[in-house]
Design a protein around this motif. Structure first.
Motif, PDB file in Angstrom:
ATOM      1  N   VAL A   1     139.204  63.515 -60.005  1.00 59.96           N
ATOM      2  CA  VAL A   1     139.400  63.044 -58.641  1.00 59.96           C
ATOM      3  C   VAL A   1     138.300  62.057 -58.257  1.00 59.96           C
ATOM      4  CG1 VAL A   1     139.787  63.784 -56.270  1.00 59.96           C
ATOM      5  CG2 VAL A   1     140.371  65.312 -58.146  1.00 59.96           C
TER       6      VAL A   1
ATOM      7  N   ALA B   1     133.816  73.571 -62.942  1.00 57.91           N
ATOM      8  CA  ALA B   1     133.753  72.775 -61.705  1.00 57.91           C
ATOM      9  C   ALA B   1     133.744  71.288 -62.048  1.00 57.91           C
ATOM     10  CB  ALA B   1     132.518  73.155 -60.895  1.00 57.91           C
TER      11      ALA B   1
ATOM     12  N   THR C   1     137.125  70.074 -62.761  1.00 62.99           N
ATOM     13  CA  THR C   1     138.028  69.930 -61.614  1.00 62.99           C
ATOM     14  C   THR C   1     137.635  68.749 -60.738  1.00 62.99           C
ATOM     15  OG1 THR C   1     136.840  71.264 -59.986  1.00 62.99           O
ATOM     16  CG2 THR C   1     138.228  72.435 -61.550  1.00 62.99           C
ATOM     17  N   VAL C   2     136.359  68.388 -60.756  1.00 57.12           N
ATOM     18  CA  VAL C   2     135.877  67.353 -59.833  1.00 57.12           C
ATOM     19  C   VAL C   2     135.988  65.954 -60.426  1.00 57.12           C
ATOM     20  CG1 VAL C   2     133.770  66.443 -58.812  1.00 57.12           C
ATOM     21  CG2 VAL C   2     134.347  68.840 -58.507  1.00 57.12           C
TER      22      VAL C   2
ATOM     23  N   PRO D   1     140.541  75.872 -57.376  1.00 62.21           N
ATOM     24  CA  PRO D   1     139.447  76.361 -56.527  1.00 62.21           C
ATOM     25  C   PRO D   1     139.292  77.876 -56.624  1.00 62.21           C
ATOM     26  CG  PRO D   1     140.783  74.807 -55.315  1.00 62.21           C
ATOM     27  CD  PRO D   1     141.499  75.075 -56.599  1.00 62.21           C
TER      28      PRO D   1
END
Lengths: 281, 308
Positions: A260, A253, A256-257, A231
């Motif tokens: 998950v 981004a 990272t997203v 983050p």
């Protein structure tokens, strides 16, 4: 078809259309993020905006890794979140079990003391914690992120959930364990922990997400880019003039997203129920 | 068994490690890590924060001087604090009102059997698992002057405002970004409350000829109102702690329009290095949260009563 079933069909269609419109702000930003991350930079700001490009490119993805030690930062986030989750599962299942099943003097008072940990926002303790870790020489290390997250507020919530779960277990199970000659550690580990899988997975998911999403703490404790977590790293994609490198940022981004999000979509039933279970009980 | 051996056993020292003693010991050992964590990382820091709030710090020399209640007096004369508290109230109030109404609306719509209900539940919940910073970055991108939202508005001939650069629209942007990300949690809690409403009540009402709206206001809402109240407080407490969204989207600006208390604490302590005043503000935040939690406990009693 009778007019009644027709009107119920119309109602159903209306319901789905209403929900579809309502879902736009929930879904489109994520899709937009993925779509923009493969567009050439000028197309990101095209008007009218589109979710499609004729010239997809992955250059923003490779740029994310060259601009910052992004692979390293990714690894930091993953190992910290896994370690925090493992410690929390151990500590909270031990404490939750003891508070639920063992009678010892002061248990209730100590439980109230532990619950206070839920009440105090992390912003309140961050200044003193910073000073404490500074004294211990742990600034610009991962220790504050690991220790505070694994043992403070998120762990208290976990202990609370585990306690609620263990309270509901039938006493006969423990008696059977005793007859087998097991002591408390044996009963906890051999009998109760295996039965607690639903609670443990809810706690595990919540803890992993909490750690994965931390922003204030890394901002305060970490200064070297190779120690950053995701983050924090995401906000550092700016060029020499302070301008945002939008496509690189969106590519990072996305990276990272998506993992998950994919895990969530696969395990969403368990995930949502785990949350509902832990929320208000 | 002879009388003599029974006597001998009776006078022998009883074993120290009885099951009961072992139990007590393992009880304490089992809770030690958790208790140590709370002591070290919550209780001692709160105590230190109170101590810091009574001191002035020189960042360069690291020297502390006791100033007593001076920082508390400074609260009253801080020219920025009123607008910070106002922004905090607007943000938390806006988030809670939108979050509850939207969460309830979606939950009611999803609380019927139809194909796709699970899919929609997943869609509405998905932002919860997207990290706050990534979510906020994307919205920041969409809310740019030449970003996606104004691009969409332009296609229907509306010139959109520069969302993040004007006080009112910046606050609105932060609130909406936060609500859309977190409403899924409330939706799930409301769904489980709605599923607890006995279906006989609905059937009885329908037999009496009650319409959908009457059923909702006379049966559904009263029965789930305790959950609504509790969720409202949990949401306010959560909103009071929103840091990342503000830091990433607006940085507290323009001017002070989106500087909420949490962000102000961070600025005072870590940007202006005013540890004493920052701690005083942090304790103010803690007192708000404690007050709301106290209220929650009162409501919880009411809630438990309803359940029975």
């Amino acid at each position: 078809m009778s007019s009644e079933t027709l009107s119920s069909l119309a109602r159903r269609v209306l319901l789905v259309v209403a929900l579809g419109v309502l879902a736009i702000p929930f879904v489109v930003p994520t899709i937009w993020m993925v779509a923009a991350s493969v567009k050439p930079l000028p197309e990101i700001f095209a008007s009218p905006p589109s979710l499609w490009t004729d010239h997809p490119t992955l250059s923003a993805y490779s740029e994310a890794f060259t601009f910052q030690p992004f692979a390293r930062q990714y690894f930091n986030s993953v190992y910290i979140a896994l370690l925090v989750t493992a410690i929390t599962l151990l500590v909270s299942s031990l404490a939750g079990y003891a508070f639920a099943r063992i009678r010892f003097p002061g248990a209730n008072a100590l439980f109230v003391v532990v619950l206070i940990g839920l009440l105090v926002p992390s912003e309140v303790t961050i200044v003193p914690l910073f000073q404490m870790f500074k004294r211990a020489g742990m600034i610009n290390t991962h220790w504050p992120l690991i220790l505070v997250t694994a043992l403070a507020a998120p762990c208290v919530l976990a202990t609370f959930i585990m306690r609620q779960f263990f309270i509901a277990l039938p006493a006969e199970l423990e008696e059977a364990g005793r007859l087998e000659g097991l002591g408390r550690p044996g009963i906890w580990w051999r009998i109760c922990v295996p039965l607690a899988k639903p609670a443990l997975s809810a706690v595990g998911i919540l803890t992993f997400l909490t750690s994965w999403n931390l922003y204030l703490e890394p901002t305060v404790y970490l200064t070297s880019p190779e120690l950053f977590t995701l983050p924090q790293a995401l906000t550092r994609f700016t060029d020499a003039y302070g301008g945002e490198m939008w496509n690189t940022q969106l590519a990072a981004a996305t990276m990272t997203v998506l993992p998950v999000l994919i895990v969530f979509i696969i395990a969403q039933r368990q995930f949502v129920e785990g949350l509902a279970h832990s929320g208000l009980k | 068994m002879s009388r003599a051996s029974a006597n001998a056993r009776g006078t022998a020292r009883p074993p120290f490690w009885t099951t009961r003693r072992r139990d007590v010991l393992s009880g304490y050992l089992f809770i030690t890590p958790q208790l140590a964590g709370v002591l070290l990382f919550v209780l001692i820091p709160v105590g230190l924060a109170i101590w810091y709030s009574l001191n002035d710090w020189n960042v360069f020399t690291g020297k502390q001087t006791f100033v007593g209640a001076e920082h508390y007096a400074a609260l009253a004369s801080d020219p920025q604090l009123p607008s910070v508290l106002l922004a905090t109230a607007i943000f938390s109030g806006g988030v809670v009102i939108l979050n509850i109404t939207l969460g309830l609306l979606i939950a009611v719509l999803l609380n019927r059997r139809f194909r796709g209900a699970t899919l929609f539940r997943t869609l509405f919940f998905s932002p919860v698992v997207v990290s706050v910073v990534a979510w906020t970055l994307v919205w920041g991108f969409l809310l740019q002057d030449n970003g996606g939202i104004n691009g969409l508005l332009a296609t229907i001939g509306i010139k959109g405002p520069n969302w993040l650069q004007h006080g009112n629209t910046a606050m609105l942007s932060v609130i909406i970004t936060q609500v859309v990300r977190s409403v899924g949690v409330n939706m799930v809690l409301f769904l489980s409350a709605l599923q607890g409403v006995p279906s006989q009540l609905y059937e009885a009402a329908r037999m009496d000829g009650a319409g959908g709206r009457t059923i909702f206001t006379r049966i559904t809402l009263p029965l789930i109102s305790p959950t609504v109240l509790l969720t409202a407080i949990i949401t306010i407490v959560g909103a009071l702690q929103s840091f990342a969204q503000i830091a990433v989207l607006t940085g507290g600006g323009p001017e002070l329009s989106t500087t909420v208390l949490v962000y102000y604490v961070f600025q005072q302590a870590f940007e202006f290095n005013d540890i004493g005043y920052g701690s005083t503000l942090a304790l103010m935040l803690l007192s708000f949260v404690m007050l709301l939690t106290l209220l929650q406990w009162q409501l919880r009693r009411k809630w438990v009563f309803h359940e029975q």
